[in-house]
Write a protein that holds these residues in place. Structure first.
Motif, short mmCIF file in Angstrom:
data_model
loop_
_atom_site.label_atom_id
_atom_site.label_comp_id
_atom_site.label_asym_id
_atom_site.label_seq_id
_atom_site.Cartn_x
_atom_site.Cartn_y
_atom_site.Cartn_z
N LYS A 38 8.51 -44.56 -6.50
CA LYS A 38 8.91 -43.16 -6.36
C LYS A 38 10.40 -43.05 -6.03
CE LYS A 38 4.90 -41.09 -6.89
NZ LYS A 38 3.83 -41.76 -6.25
N VAL A 39 11.03 -44.20 -5.71
CA VAL A 39 12.44 -44.18 -5.31
C VAL A 39 13.26 -44.93 -6.36
CG1 VAL A 39 14.06 -44.78 -3.45
CG2 VAL A 39 11.66 -44.32 -2.90
N ALA A 40 14.36 -44.30 -6.80
CA ALA A 40 15.27 -45.00 -7.72
C ALA A 40 16.70 -44.55 -7.44
CB ALA A 40 14.91 -44.68 -9.18
N ASP A 41 17.63 -45.49 -7.40
CA ASP A 41 19.05 -45.18 -7.17
C ASP A 41 19.29 -44.32 -5.95
OD1 ASP A 41 19.62 -46.56 -9.48
OD2 ASP A 41 19.45 -44.77 -10.75
N GLY A 42 18.57 -44.60 -4.86
CA GLY A 42 18.79 -43.84 -3.63
C GLY A 42 18.25 -42.43 -3.67
N LYS A 43 17.47 -42.10 -4.72
CA LYS A 43 16.89 -40.76 -4.84
C LYS A 43 15.36 -40.90 -4.91
CE LYS A 43 20.94 -38.67 -5.73
NZ LYS A 43 21.50 -38.68 -7.08
N THR B 7 -0.83 -31.90 10.66
CA THR B 7 0.35 -31.44 9.92
C THR B 7 1.62 -32.23 10.29
OG1 THR B 7 0.72 -29.76 11.61
CG2 THR B 7 -0.46 -29.06 9.64
N ALA B 8 1.56 -33.00 11.37
CA ALA B 8 2.77 -33.71 11.82
C ALA B 8 2.76 -35.14 11.31
CB ALA B 8 2.83 -33.71 13.34
N LEU B 9 3.93 -35.63 10.91
CA LEU B 9 4.04 -37.03 10.50
C LEU B 9 3.78 -37.93 11.70
CD1 LEU B 9 7.19 -37.28 8.21
CD2 LEU B 9 4.93 -38.13 7.68
N PRO B 10 2.91 -38.91 11.57
CA PRO B 10 2.67 -39.82 12.68
C PRO B 10 3.90 -40.68 12.98
CG PRO B 10 1.03 -40.08 10.96
CD PRO B 10 2.10 -39.23 10.41
N THR B 11 3.89 -41.37 14.10
CA THR B 11 5.13 -42.02 14.56
C THR B 11 5.57 -43.23 13.74
OG1 THR B 11 3.75 -43.13 16.14
CG2 THR B 11 5.07 -41.29 16.97
N PHE B 12 4.69 -43.83 12.94
CA PHE B 12 5.17 -45.01 12.18
C PHE B 12 6.28 -44.62 11.20
CE2 PHE B 12 2.70 -43.44 8.77
CZ PHE B 12 1.41 -43.24 9.21
N SER B 13 6.13 -43.54 10.55
CA SER B 13 7.07 -42.89 9.62
C SER B 13 8.27 -43.65 9.08
CB SER B 13 7.58 -41.62 10.28
OG SER B 13 6.51 -40.86 10.65
N GLY B 14 9.30 -42.88 8.78
CA GLY B 14 10.61 -43.35 8.32
C GLY B 14 10.63 -44.53 7.39
N ILE C 217 17.80 -37.23 3.06
CA ILE C 217 17.08 -35.98 3.39
C ILE C 217 15.66 -36.31 3.81
CG2 ILE C 217 16.14 -33.85 2.41
CD1 ILE C 217 18.74 -33.23 1.35
N PHE C 218 15.05 -37.25 3.09
CA PHE C 218 13.72 -37.70 3.51
C PHE C 218 13.79 -38.26 4.93
CE2 PHE C 218 11.03 -41.41 4.20
CZ PHE C 218 9.79 -40.78 4.22
N GLU C 219 14.81 -39.08 5.19
CA GLU C 219 14.93 -39.71 6.51
C GLU C 219 15.09 -38.66 7.61
OE1 GLU C 219 18.03 -42.48 5.50
OE2 GLU C 219 16.62 -44.17 5.53
N LYS C 220 15.82 -37.61 7.30
CA LYS C 220 16.01 -36.55 8.28
C LYS C 220 14.66 -35.90 8.62
CE LYS C 220 18.63 -32.31 8.99
NZ LYS C 220 19.35 -31.26 8.27
N ALA D 249 11.69 -37.17 8.13
CA ALA D 249 10.77 -38.15 8.74
C ALA D 249 11.24 -38.57 10.12
CB ALA D 249 10.62 -39.35 7.83
N GLY D 250 12.40 -38.07 10.53
CA GLY D 250 12.89 -38.40 11.87
C GLY D 250 13.43 -39.81 11.98
N ASN D 251 13.65 -40.46 10.81
CA ASN D 251 14.26 -41.78 10.80
C ASN D 251 13.54 -42.83 11.62
OD1 ASN D 251 16.27 -42.92 9.41
ND2 ASN D 251 17.89 -41.67 10.34
N LYS D 252 12.22 -42.63 11.82
CA LYS D 252 11.50 -43.56 12.68
C LYS D 252 11.08 -44.81 11.92
CE LYS D 252 9.32 -39.76 13.70
NZ LYS D 252 8.29 -38.84 13.93
N ARG D 253 11.06 -45.91 12.58
CA ARG D 253 10.54 -47.14 11.96
C ARG D 253 9.27 -47.57 12.64
NH1 ARG D 253 11.80 -50.78 8.01
NH2 ARG D 253 13.65 -50.14 6.97
#
Ligand SMILES: NC(=O)c1ccc[n+]([C@@H]2O[C@H](COP(=O)([O-])OP(=O)(O)OC[C@H]3O[C@@H](n4cnc5c(N)ncnc54)[C@H](O)[C@@H]3O)[C@@H](O)[C@H]2O)c1
Ligand SMILES: [Zn+2]
Length: 365
Positions: A329-334, A310-317, A356-359, A361-365
């Motif tokens: 799936k992304v257009a104009d920052g949405k 259930t947890a996002l793995p660390t590569f994320s963000g 909001i997605f970044e929040k 996803a924990g902003n991880k790269r």
């Protein structure tokens, strides 16, 4: 045995006929009879993979021969890389060698890979021959064998070449699920749980109560969840056969799920990635004020009891975002998402800000 009927699609273009999905235990043994009831007889070609054939093939072969079918079996290696034009090409040649005619049904015996590939071959060989889906994984019985979508991958693009081609009938034998590994069974359950979250609170509650019985492989409970899943999908597909509207809600969990699957280089399986994606997308729904924390807890608990991550793995963000951009799936920052508003209901939005997605996803790269 229970029968779910997929209604005929609107009389606009192709695929006007409806068909039956037969669900129950011991149905492989009755396959010959079911084919005959649906107007198929004399000859048949089974397309399957080595692994499925070695476990379930002889039962099906005997059942068909008992009903006077003359059967040719075409076996391929298991695996996603078989969903290719090369393999389809080899199958066309084998069909010609077997003197398969316009009326000769192709029986797809296996998981989603076989269903998609054999379905594509059935749709295109001689401009289309009858197709019988016999799905043998939870994912295939609850999802992939049902919507009429067939495809092969090409140039590393999944499902790039394909058609909408409904089967003449589908036979889901619950007994075949007994030989799946625990991981395969659980991965398929993610799509079943998805129907509860997007469409039916009572079904979600049923799953909460019965998850232990599912893992004990109780026949009645397995049959119930496959019948439910098939009914939901049949209903949605009938409303939107060519995937232009409401069918989109089936993509809940898949926007982030696909990205996770890709980013993991497929080491996280599709159903597992969808479980992770459903939780992350539910969290996004909470962030934008659509869903309660309590609903998220229940979703996480059910997925965990089904043995799913259930947890996002660390590569994320950022990496996931790049993949979602690539998926358009992304257009104009949405970002476009299907978001739950409560357990049993969803809404579509293309208004979720990237931050909001970044929040979530924990902003991880
Ligand atoms: N057409 C659609 O609408 C749709 C929807 C979702 C997924 N799909 C496709 O489905 C595919 C994935 O399907 P899948 O998850 O069923 O995987 P799969 O078809 O690769 O099967 C997984 C493995 O399980 C084995 N197997 C199958 N049935 C078995 C059984 N009863 N007992 C023991 N082993 C068995 C297979 O040999 C294979 O090794 C993907 O290609 C995906 O694109 C299609
Ligand atoms: Zn899926």
């Amino acid at each position: 045995m229970q029968i779910v009927t997929v209604k005929p699609t609107p009389p606009d273009t192709q695929g006007k006929r409806g068909y039956n999905i037969y669900i129950g235990t011991g149905l492989l043994e009755q396959a010959g009879l079911l084919l005959k009831e649906n107007g198929l007889h004399d000859k048949a070609v089974i397309i399957t993979d080595q692994r499925v054939y070695s476990i379930h093939g002889s039962l099906l072969l005997q059942a068909l021969e008992r009903d006077q079918f003359q059967v040719t079996v075409l076996r391929i290696e298991p695996g996603e890389n078989q969903k290719s034009l090369e393999t389809a090409g080899r199958l066309y040649e084998a069909l010609t060698d077997a003197n398969a005619e316009r009326s000769t049904p192709i029986i797809a015996l296996g998981g989603g890979v076989i269903g998609d590939l054999a379905g594509f071959v059935a749709a295109t060989y001689m401009r289309g021959v009858p197709l019988v889906q016999i799905p043998t994984t939870v994912l295939a019985q609850a999802d992939s064998s049902l919507g009429g979508k067939t495809a092969v991958n090409h140039k590393n693009i999944k499902n790039m070449i394909g058609t909408f081609y409904p089967p003449s009938l589908t036979i889901a034998d619950i007994n075949t699920l007994k030989t799946l590994s625990e991981r395969e069974l659980n991965a398929g359950l993610a799509e079943v749980i998805k129907y509860g979250i997007i469409l039916d609170k009572r079904f979600f509650e049923y799953l909460e109560l019965n998850i232990g019985n599912i893992q004990k492989q109780d026949n009645n409970v397995l049959e119930t969840i496959i019948v439910k899943a098939a009914s939901y999908k049949a209903d949605i597909v009938a409303q939107d056969p060519y995937d232009r509207g409401i069918r989109n809600i089936l993509n809940f969990g898949h926007t982030i799920g696909h990205a996770v699957e890709t980013a993991s280089h497929l080491s996280i399986w599709h159903g597992e990635a969808v479980a992770i994606g459903m939780v992350a997308e539910a969290r996004i729904a909470q962030e934008v004020g659509l869903l309660s924390g309590n609903a998220i807890e229940r979703i996480i608990n059910l997925l965990k009891s089904a043995g799913l991550p259930t947890a996002l793995p660390t590569f994320s963000g950022g990496k996931l975002l790049d993949i979602m951009r690539h998926d358009k799936k992304v257009a104009d920052g949405k970002i476009r998402f299907i978001l739950p508003t409560e357990i049993g209901a969803v809404k579509m939005t293309d208004e979720v800000p990237v931050n909001i997605f970044e929040k979530v996803a924990g902003n991880k790269r």
